[in-house]
Write a protein that holds these residues in place. Structure first.
Motif, PDB file in Angstrom:
ATOM      1  N   ASP A 187     -35.439  14.876  75.683  1.00 35.92           N
ATOM      2  CA  ASP A 187     -36.314  15.645  74.718  1.00 35.92           C
ATOM      3  C   ASP A 187     -36.552  16.195  73.953  1.00 35.92           C
ATOM      4  O   ASP A 187     -35.157  15.797  73.135  1.00 35.92           O
ATOM      5  CB  ASP A 187     -35.836  17.064  75.885  1.00 35.92           C
ATOM      6  CG  ASP A 187     -36.656  18.764  75.683  1.00 35.92           C
ATOM      7  OD1 ASP A 187     -37.352  18.380  74.389  1.00 35.92           O
ATOM      8  OD2 ASP A 187     -35.988  20.002  75.511  1.00 35.92           O
ATOM      9  N   THR A 188     -37.359  15.875  73.062  1.00 28.68           N
ATOM     10  CA  THR A 188     -37.493  15.825  71.427  1.00 28.68           C
ATOM     11  C   THR A 188     -38.090  16.947  70.507  1.00 28.68           C
ATOM     12  O   THR A 188     -38.400  17.213  70.197  1.00 28.68           O
ATOM     13  CB  THR A 188     -37.977  14.349  71.617  1.00 28.68           C
ATOM     14  OG1 THR A 188     -40.223  14.045  71.746  1.00 28.68           O
ATOM     15  CG2 THR A 188     -37.312  13.014  71.840  1.00 28.68           C
ATOM     16  N   GLU A 189     -38.030  18.446  71.477  1.00 23.68           N
ATOM     17  CA  GLU A 189     -38.938  19.052  71.359  1.00 23.68           C
ATOM     18  C   GLU A 189     -37.439  20.193  71.267  1.00 23.68           C
ATOM     19  O   GLU A 189     -38.274  21.512  71.684  1.00 23.68           O
ATOM     20  CB  GLU A 189     -39.611  19.850  71.553  1.00 23.68           C
ATOM     21  CG  GLU A 189     -41.167  18.870  71.932  1.00 23.68           C
ATOM     22  CD  GLU A 189     -41.799  18.685  70.817  1.00 23.68           C
ATOM     23  OE1 GLU A 189     -42.053  19.206  69.989  1.00 23.68           O
ATOM     24  OE2 GLU A 189     -42.340  17.741  70.125  1.00 23.68           O
ATOM     25  N   VAL A 190     -37.159  20.095  70.937  1.00 25.24           N
ATOM     26  CA  VAL A 190     -34.653  20.805  70.792  1.00 25.24           C
ATOM     27  C   VAL A 190     -35.016  20.573  68.459  1.00 25.24           C
ATOM     28  O   VAL A 190     -34.877  20.539  68.389  1.00 25.24           O
ATOM     29  CB  VAL A 190     -34.432  20.907  71.560  1.00 25.24           C
ATOM     30  CG1 VAL A 190     -34.432  20.881  73.225  1.00 25.24           C
ATOM     31  CG2 VAL A 190     -33.566  19.592  71.401  1.00 25.24           C
ATOM     32  N   SER A 191     -34.413  22.492  68.615  1.00 22.88           N
ATOM     33  CA  SER A 191     -33.750  22.899  67.588  1.00 22.88           C
ATOM     34  C   SER A 191     -32.286  22.981  67.697  1.00 22.88           C
ATOM     35  O   SER A 191     -31.599  23.467  69.072  1.00 22.88           O
ATOM     36  CB  SER A 191     -34.404  23.324  66.440  1.00 22.88           C
ATOM     37  OG  SER A 191     -35.622  23.060  65.980  1.00 22.88           O
ATOM     38  N   LYS A 192     -31.425  22.935  66.763  1.00 24.58           N
ATOM     39  CA  LYS A 192     -29.397  23.819  66.885  1.00 24.58           C
ATOM     40  C   LYS A 192     -29.538  25.030  65.925  1.00 24.58           C
ATOM     41  O   LYS A 192     -30.279  24.655  64.924  1.00 24.58           O
ATOM     42  CB  LYS A 192     -28.934  22.256  66.290  1.00 24.58           C
ATOM     43  CG  LYS A 192     -27.788  23.440  67.073  1.00 24.58           C
ATOM     44  CD  LYS A 192     -25.774  21.809  66.770  1.00 24.58           C
ATOM     45  CE  LYS A 192     -26.167  21.742  65.961  1.00 24.58           C
ATOM     46  NZ  LYS A 192     -24.554  20.817  65.548  1.00 24.58           N
ATOM     47  N   VAL A 193     -29.049  25.542  66.400  1.00 19.79           N
ATOM     48  CA  VAL A 193     -28.845  27.125  65.790  1.00 19.79           C
ATOM     49  C   VAL A 193     -27.424  27.562  66.032  1.00 19.79           C
ATOM     50  O   VAL A 193     -26.963  27.325  67.643  1.00 19.79           O
ATOM     51  CB  VAL A 193     -29.981  28.202  66.694  1.00 19.79           C
ATOM     52  CG1 VAL A 193     -29.547  29.445  65.409  1.00 19.79           C
ATOM     53  CG2 VAL A 193     -31.333  27.868  65.678  1.00 19.79           C
ATOM     54  N   SER A 194     -26.478  27.940  65.063  1.00 19.80           N
ATOM     55  CA  SER A 194     -25.628  28.129  64.675  1.00 19.80           C
ATOM     56  C   SER A 194     -25.307  29.341  64.328  1.00 19.80           C
ATOM     57  O   SER A 194     -25.653  29.738  63.210  1.00 19.80           O
ATOM     58  CB  SER A 194     -24.736  26.834  64.667  1.00 19.80           C
ATOM     59  OG  SER A 194     -24.883  25.654  64.927  1.00 19.80           O
TER      60      SER A 194
END
Lengths: 411, 411
Positions: free
Chosen positions: B342-349
């Protein structure tokens, strides 16, 4: 194995393509079996950029910081050349001045090389190093600060390494292909010399044939380092360029090696100076203080306790000289009736170690000039040089006439 | 007298006018009575120029020569800044790495600082030196060769000097004015932090808030060096920038210090992997060999001896990862039914040392995301950080929602 020093100036390493050409030339000498020490300048333009920045910081800058900044250009070239040599399969590494170490005096921005230990390179050459690439122009002071040798100092670095390592030869690659009998722009008959004696080179260099730094020639002469000047832009060959060497190494040579000239000279005459002991010092002291580079000096025979004093100087220093003389007169240090400046003169010189053993060189020179109707205004002579001041409009004519008279076209 | 380390990056010393501004800032600290050590980078663009030349020489260049070439940019800045300081009446001198000496390992182009003796500076400060200007990013190996610390290494140089000299503070001047609760381009509510703990800074830095080199923060944490990040383009003031310090030095802080994010992530799942001892090594070994930077890793509970393995990675490394997994499957090293990317993700922390003592941070985070309809795909947690992978289209929305939920707008 014999050692060879090769030095490449700024235009020879101006960009990476040229550095690759340099690496090829170095490779040829490695293939011949030499242990090679290469001395490099900064890529052309880089040192000027650095000097420009330093000048912007302050008018009276700290020469130690100047040296730290300005020496960085050579370090870049040395590293890049070592990398290209390695890419060509040659065992090479770069050395900065402090790493060798090139020990110099503490006279920052005009330091003198005092010692170059050889054990460092000896060990590396024994261990397989084929080429040591040395950043020219720089060293380290007794205080551990970086020093530079002054502009053109890379020539001196090269000769000093050649002397320290008893190199077979020191090849100075530049953008001219050798030393000529005179400037080819003045006469197409100018001929490249195969060899020239150190003393002749010194006279020619200081007269304006800007091929080699004077200091490097002096150093080569003292340590009998065989110098070769050649072009990095021509094909390599074993007899390319001009060999600058001890006069004993020159088999046969013309009485005169070359005709040098300096176009923009001026002649000043102090008319009717009181002739007393110390008058020369009273005149030339203030001129030196004013930064005037006096060259030829002629004093007439005194009559009635007064004499005329004539000297030559670069034409752009005339105003300064006039000011210095006027002040010296006002302060009563010297006394003269008049000050005459002739700003339309040039200096022409014939140079040759053969003069020592051949009489009649001066006579032949004056005859050749006379035949062309050139009037001689001042004459000075040294053991291997005769110089005359003449009207500037005759300068080219005089050079051509002397080149013909001494048959410099033919070896 | 107390010592202060000030570090200026490439844009702060990009030209002589900026170097003069830097000198003024240094002068202010000198006037306060500090003995100042200034660490400088190369003028911006210079290091890239040098690296470009090295890359042109060879694909597999000698890192020792790379270091010799690339370190020259910092030497220029150090000398120029010393000159400008002197012009301002301040006793200053420049130091290159080998002169201090900054002793490093021999890992050229990624060397680690091993020791910085202080006797050299101690003596000079006692003798009247007010400012030592140090060329950052460089040192000297046990073999006497020049080393560099890797890109951004000047931050590390500065912290190492601050640690060695027990400096009161290490001020890192850069082109941002501090560390923010999140990227101000994502929400205008982002607030500059007055102080942040080392651990928080490490989590924020490695998550993409590229203010300080991670290594320099680690070093500062180990030696308890108080770091201050501030802009060299704003007016000076005592509480400018962000202080990065030990958590004990932060009087009161929010539970969450900031919201970090990484936009271009991908999620890969190996479906139905045979679950046996060593399967993780069989998967992540080949990925590491292929240069894939795996970040989050989640393994489902195994059923019938098979499991799903999910991990995140930068989106531009997906092709490499797929190739490595296909090869590992072909060679029989691992066995899986399917590979889903899945190349349409982001990480939020969310990051904060307050989490250690406050329960319910995760719950509050998931609640805030849920209220906005953001689906969470992967969760990982550490002692002071909770990260989630979400669909990229919700990234800004998620950051804004979390910034609001944890009331980061107010101190």
């Amino acid at each position: 194995m014999p050692r060879l020093v090769m030095k490449f100036g700024g235009t020879s390493v101006a960009n990476l393509d040229r550095i690759k050409r340099v690496a090829k030339r170095v490779g040829v000498e490695v293939a011949k079996g030499y242990e090679v020490i290469v001395v490099v300048s900064a890529m052309s333009g880089k040192t000027n950029e650095l000097v420009g920045w330093v000048n912007e910081t302050s008018a009276l800058y700290d020469a130690r910081e100047y040296d730290a900044v300005v020496s960085s250009g050579e370090n870049v070239t040395a590293g890049l050349l070592a990398l290209v040599l390695q890419e060509n399969g040659i065992e090479a590494r770069s050395w900065q001045g402090w790493q060798v170490p090139v020990k110099t005096s503490s006279a920052h921005s005009a330091a003198r090389i005092e010692e170059i230990p050889t054990d460092n390179f000896d060990a590396k050459f024994s261990a397989g190093m084929q080429v040591a690439v040395v950043a020219g122009f720089q060293g380290i002071s007794p205080e551990g600060r970086i020093t530079t040798l002054g502009r053109g100092g890379s020539d001196t670095t090269a000769v000093a390494f050649a002397a320290a390592h008893s190199a077979e030869r020191c090849d100075i690659y530049t953008d001219v292909d050798g030393v000529y009998t005179t400037d080819p722009r003045v006469t197409r008959k100018a001929r490249k010399l195969d060899a020239i004696a150190f003393e002749e080179m010194l006279e020619l260099a200081s007269l304006g044939a800007k091929v080699l730094q004077t200091r490097s020639v002096e150093l080569a002469m003292r340590y009998k380092v065989r110098l070769r000047v050649l072009s990095s832009f021509e094909e390599m060959s074993d007899n390319a360029g001009t060999l600058v060497c001890d006069e004993e190494d020159i088999m046969e040579s013309n009485v005169v090696a070359g005709v040098a000239f300096s176009r923009d000279e001026a002649k000043m005459t102090l008319v009717s100076v009181a002739d007393r002991p110390g008058v020369s010092a009273a005149i030339f002291g203030p001129l030196a203080d004013a930064g005037v580079n006096v060259d030829m000096i002629v004093q007439n025979i005194a009559e009635d306790g007064r004499t005329d004093m004539t000297f030559s100087l670069p034409v752009d220093q005339v105003a300064r000289a006039e000011k210095a003389m006027a002040e010296a007169k006002d302060s009563g240090d010297i006394n003269f009736h008049d000050l005459i400046a002739d700003t339309e003169v040039s200096k022409v010189s014939v140079v040759g170690i053969g003069m020592r053993s051949h009489a009649g060189v001066a006579a032949k020179m004056f005859e050749a000039l006379s035949a062309e109707g050139v009037n001689i205004k001042v004459i000075t002579t040294s053991e291997i040089k005769i110089s005359v001041l003449i009207d500037r409009k005759y300068m080219e004519l005089a050079v051509q006439a002397l080149h013909d008279a001494f048959e410099l076209e033919t070896a």
